[in-house]
Design an enzyme around this catalytic site. Structure first.
Site, mmCIF file in Angstrom:
data_model
loop_
_atom_site.group_PDB
_atom_site.id
_atom_site.type_symbol
_atom_site.label_atom_id
_atom_site.label_comp_id
_atom_site.label_asym_id
_atom_site.label_seq_id
_atom_site.Cartn_x
_atom_site.Cartn_y
_atom_site.Cartn_z
ATOM 1 N N LYS A 189 30.923 74.345 11.250
ATOM 2 C CA LYS A 189 29.305 74.139 10.552
ATOM 3 C C LYS A 189 28.747 73.475 11.565
ATOM 4 C CE LYS A 189 27.801 72.053 6.553
ATOM 5 N NZ LYS A 189 28.235 71.311 5.123
ATOM 6 N N SER B 245 26.342 73.505 1.233
ATOM 7 C CA SER B 245 25.754 73.735 2.742
ATOM 8 C C SER B 245 26.484 74.208 3.683
ATOM 9 C CB SER B 245 25.053 72.440 2.977
ATOM 10 O OG SER B 245 25.922 71.580 3.200
ATOM 11 N N SER C 295 29.487 70.647 -1.004
ATOM 12 C CA SER C 295 28.895 71.416 0.261
ATOM 13 C C SER C 295 30.269 72.372 0.774
ATOM 14 C CB SER C 295 28.111 70.960 1.219
ATOM 15 O OG SER C 295 26.889 70.567 0.682
#
Length: 378
Positions: free
Chosen positions: A32, A109, A133
């Protein structure tokens, strides 16, 4: 093959090799875009942020451990802007594909890592979980997603959002890989399984597949989640504004309007209001831990399925509220939780929540159950 720009900020073959050998030899990571990766800047899902960021001098500690154990960095994958969304739709980079439900978003996310795992371009999505997330995109994509006990895995070298709730988490296609990553990242801890599972939200049938006694219960924060979600939101937003408010003020309209509004909500949370919210969260946490009693775990929906890819802002906000009902309890209380696929179509998982420090026990139960064809049939 050209890297999908909605999934990857930068991708290599690999982007960064392993630095050692071990249990994760050859495992491909989609990292990420909040983690420091040596030689690359952290972009935070926002072009303006990326333009001002400097290349990292060293890996984030969690990533360094994985590379030492033999994992390779396949690439840096997109996130919702500064990780302050659950939708998986980034106004700058788009919505990555969800092969399990092509008309729906991946959730966020950790949207890019989830998509990379779901499409088979990575084995592990290394992400963060503040309000869900990791668990939410795992649920929406039919994957496994793990959030550890708060503080169990180091968050150094990771762009923060709300440190009281931020954790490093990971997403995989199978329970064995989920546990293998845990063996590298988690501290030692008990592996004893619970005596029973306490279920809310219609999860009893799926929970029964874990082979443990199941009891359906009522839970005030599930039946009426708004007070808990609001208290969590106040603390999260206040911390997020303290961290990033100055940058937002200096970069008006650099963020999507809905993301910026979440940050600006934090600017209006006063110290007394924040303290009250923290006290309420602590009281509800104590109530839940008393209910669990050391020998029970909670089961609830994991959040999902994802919303339609073309859904408008009002619809996305409504979807977000429904998801937070599922994800906030573990986040607010700092508890370990795992999202488990159920085989539903479109995907929508269930989540197990354990007392603090029972991370390895969660993964042990999951690995044993999946080996016998438990929830998700993997």
């Amino acid at each position: 093959m050209t890297a999908d720009p909605s999934v990857w900020r930068v991708k290599g073959m690999p982007l960064a090799p392993a630095t050692g050998h071990g249990a994760l030899d050859g495992v491909r990571l989609a990292v990420k875009d909040l983690f420091a990766v040596t030689g690359f800047a952290v972009g935070g899902g926002n072009p303006a942020w990326l333009a001002e960021a400097l290349p990292a001098a060293e890996d984030a500690p969690a990533l360094a451990r994985l590379r030492t154990a033999g994992a390779i960095v396949q690439g840096i994958a997109h996130t919702d802007e500064l990780a302050y969304s659950l939708s998986g739709h980034n106004t700058h980079y788009g919505a990555p594909p969800n092969p399990a439900a092509p008309g729906l978003v991946t959730g966020g996310s950790s949207s890019g890592p989830a998509s990379a795992v779901a499409t088979g371009h990575a084995d592990v999505g290394l992400g963060t979980d503040t309000s869900g997330s990791v668990r939410v995109p795992a649920s929406c994509c039919g994957l496994f997603g793990f959030r550890p006990t708060l503080g169990a895995v180091p968050t150094g070298g990771v762009l923060p959002l709300a440190p009281s709730f931020d954790t490093v988490g990971w997403i995989t296609r199978d329970a064995a890989t989920l546990a293998a990553v845990g063996d590298v990242l988690l501290p030692p801890g008990p592996r004893e399984l619970p005596a029973r599972l306490l279920c809310v939200g219609g999860t009893a049938e799926q929970a029964g597949r874990f082979g443990l006694p199941v009891t359906e219960i009522t839970l005030s924060t599930w039946d009426d989640p708004d007070p808990l979600v609001l208290a969590f939101r106040r603390v999260q937003a206040a911390e997020a504004w303290r961290l990033h408010g100055a940058w937002i003020e200096a970069h008006p309209r650099a963020l999507a309007a809905d993301v910026e509004s979440r940050f600006r909500f934090g600017s209006r949370v006063g110290a007394e209001e924040e303290a009250e919210a923290r006290a309420r969260i602590a009281a509800w946490r104590a109530e839940l831990l008393e209910l669990l009693g050391g020998d029970a775990w909670l089961v609830l929906p994991a959040g999902g399925p994802g919303h339609a890819r073309d859904l408008g802002l009002a619809g996305r906000d409504e979807w977000r509220r429904s998801v937070l009902r599922c994800s906030v309890p573990a986040s607010a209380y700092g508890l370990p939780s795992v999202s488990v696929p159920t085989g539903a179509s479109p995907p929508a998982g269930i989540a197990l929540v354990a007392p603090p420090g029972r991370d390895r026990a969660l993964l042990a139960l999951l690995a044993a159950t999946m080996a016998m064809g438990g929830p998700g049939g993997r």
